[in-house]
Design an enzyme around this catalytic site. Structure first.
Site, PDB file in Angstrom:
ATOM      1  CG  HIS A 169     -77.448 -33.336  53.991  1.00  0.00           C
ATOM      2  ND1 HIS A 169     -77.793 -33.302  55.328  1.00  0.00           N
ATOM      3  CD2 HIS A 169     -76.306 -34.063  53.927  1.00  0.00           C
ATOM      4  CE1 HIS A 169     -76.891 -33.961  56.038  1.00  0.00           C
ATOM      5  NE2 HIS A 169     -75.974 -34.426  55.204  1.00  0.00           N
ATOM      6  CG  HIS A 183     -74.059 -36.557  59.620  1.00  0.00           C
ATOM      7  ND1 HIS A 183     -75.332 -36.947  59.329  1.00  0.00           N
ATOM      8  CD2 HIS A 183     -73.628 -35.791  58.573  1.00  0.00           C
ATOM      9  CE1 HIS A 183     -75.669 -36.446  58.144  1.00  0.00           C
ATOM     10  NE2 HIS A 183     -74.670 -35.748  57.659  1.00  0.00           N
TER      11      HIS A 183
HETATM   12 FE   FE2 Z   1     -74.074 -35.362  55.593  1.00  0.00          FE
END
Ligand code: FE2
Length: 424
Positions: A57, A208
């Protein structure tokens, strides 16, 4: 460039590697250096293809402490904290932090990163920032971006339109977070829509998926179903898959072959899974990482990701994929010689397969991207978090570091302390 006297990951030693026009031209013993070639003396150390991070991220990285730290250490407080930070973000700060992280990455021999980027912001500030970063780091790092609806595709207002806009702007991969939707049914619906969108556009998918300790979170089954139905084999990744840790063994026995049939990739994030999962457990506490050895044995490609570095979810990290792999090794008890090699592959070749990197590897014709590690084998690289002696991209040296030595020498050897030698 000629690299002289390297050891390779497969154990071959005394290998020279010739680079021409950014590609590996030849590989073997005793190659002749062309006139004016830059010669890199490998000194018998381990030459590996570069590290690849299959899950990161970059929009959140290096924001630790802004505006406060995560006190509970849970995934959900991290998501709430990121929500507090989002309105304060500026494009300049996002770009600056991401570029600082990319400096760390190159120094660590990490030359390809798949980063999720949050699209739950009508301004798409992070998307535009990371597209700019992708352009600026392209000579050094393959940065692949995933359009990630952090607050839920169906749960967050406008998320679908923003995700599509992000793809229109050039984001590479379709992301999602089915376990965070309001209901299991919405999660299932989000997986269907996202896979169909990817199939329509010829894109990859990376969700995810089931990042929870709830064994009833089974969206990976739906992901495998649609990957198989839509012919997306080899193009779909389930990230985290932590619920699999807690699932019933009989259910997993059915699930694993379905994942293999669908050609799913699995990405575990060992540093993050071991710190975020199991937070509500008493003792014994679950580890939360997905079933890595079992997935590999079933024929599923498994990579490890760093996920977070100094952000709302994780205060530590330094772009060191050997640290990531070492944690994966420990959590999954992958201690046999073959399993340690699998852990090394999980941050190199397996991760490259997740990204679909072209020309990755140390074979003639591959891109001349590699890292010289101060270790004699992949297992030793893991043990030592080996120093990256030379980092090369397209035949050009990007980074160099001196060999790690110190002069204290209680064992009375003539040289400085050598962590790669042992008296036995
Ligand atoms: Fe992640």
């Amino acid at each position: 460039m000629l690299v002289r006297n390297a050891t390779l990951v497969d154990g071959r030693s005394g290998i020279d590697l010739l680079v021409q026009e950014g590609r590996i031209a030849a590989l073997g013993p005793s190659l002749a250096a062309p006139p004016e070639a830059e010669v890199v003396e490998a000194g018998g150390w381990l030459l590996s293809p570069p590290f690849v991070d299959a899950h990161f991220h970059m929009d959140a990285t290096l924001s630790h402490g802004l505006p406060r730290v995560n006190e509970s250490g849970t995934l959900l407080e991290g998501i709430a904290l990121w929500g507090e930070l989002k309105p304060m973000l500026t494009q300049e700060a996002l770009v600056e932090r991401a570029l600082a992280y990319c400096d760390w990455a190159v120094a660590r021999g990490l030359l390809a990163i798949r980063s999720h980027v949050d699209v739950c912001d009508p301004r798409l500030l992070a998307v535009e920032a990371l597209l700019e970063v992708r352009r600026r780091v392209a000579p050094y790092i393959d940065l692949q971006l995933v359009a990630f609806p952090q607050d839920g595709l169906l749960r967050a207002p406008g998320a679908w339109d923003q995700l599509v806009r992000a793809l229109d702007l050039g984001v590479d991969v379709v992301g999602g977070i089915p376990h965070f939707e309001r209901s299991a049914a919405d999660g299932t619906e989000s997986v269907r829509r996202l896979c169909e969108l990817a199939a329509e556009r010829g894109l990859r998918v990376d969700l995810h998926c089931d990042e929870t300790d709830d064994p009833q979170s089974r969206h990976v089954e739906t992901l495998a179903y649609h990957a198989q139905r839509l012919g997306l084999q080899g193009r779909v990744t389930g990230s985290h898959l932590t619920s699999m840790h807690s699932m019933d063994n009989d259910y997993v026995a059915k699930l694993l072959p379905l994942m293999a049939e669908a050609g799913l990739h699995a990405v575990a994030n060992p540093l993050i899974n071991i710190t975020l999962q199991g937070r509500r457990d008493g003792y014994p506490k679950r580890r939360g990482m997905t079933r890595v050895p079992e997935l590999l044995a079933a024929g599923v490609n498994v990579a490890f990701g760093h996920d977070c570095v100094m952000d709302p979810w994780y205060a530590l990290g330094s772009a060191d994929m050997l640290e990531v792999a070492s944690m994966g090794l420990h959590v999954a008890q992958m201690t046999s010689a073959a399993a340690m090699r699998q852990c090394f592959d999980a941050v190199t070749t397996n991760a490259a397969r997740v990204l679909g990197l072209e020309g990755y590897g140390l074979e003639p014709g591959c891109r001349a991207d590699f890292v010289l590690l101060q270790a004699r084998s992949p297992a030793e690289a893991l043990r030592l978090r080996a120093q990256r002696l030379v980092v090369v991209r397209g035949g050009k040296v990007l980074a160099r570091a001196p060999q790690a030595v110190m002069s204290l020498n209680l064992a009375g050897r003539p040289a400085a302390v050598d962590f790669t030698r042992h008296p036995g």
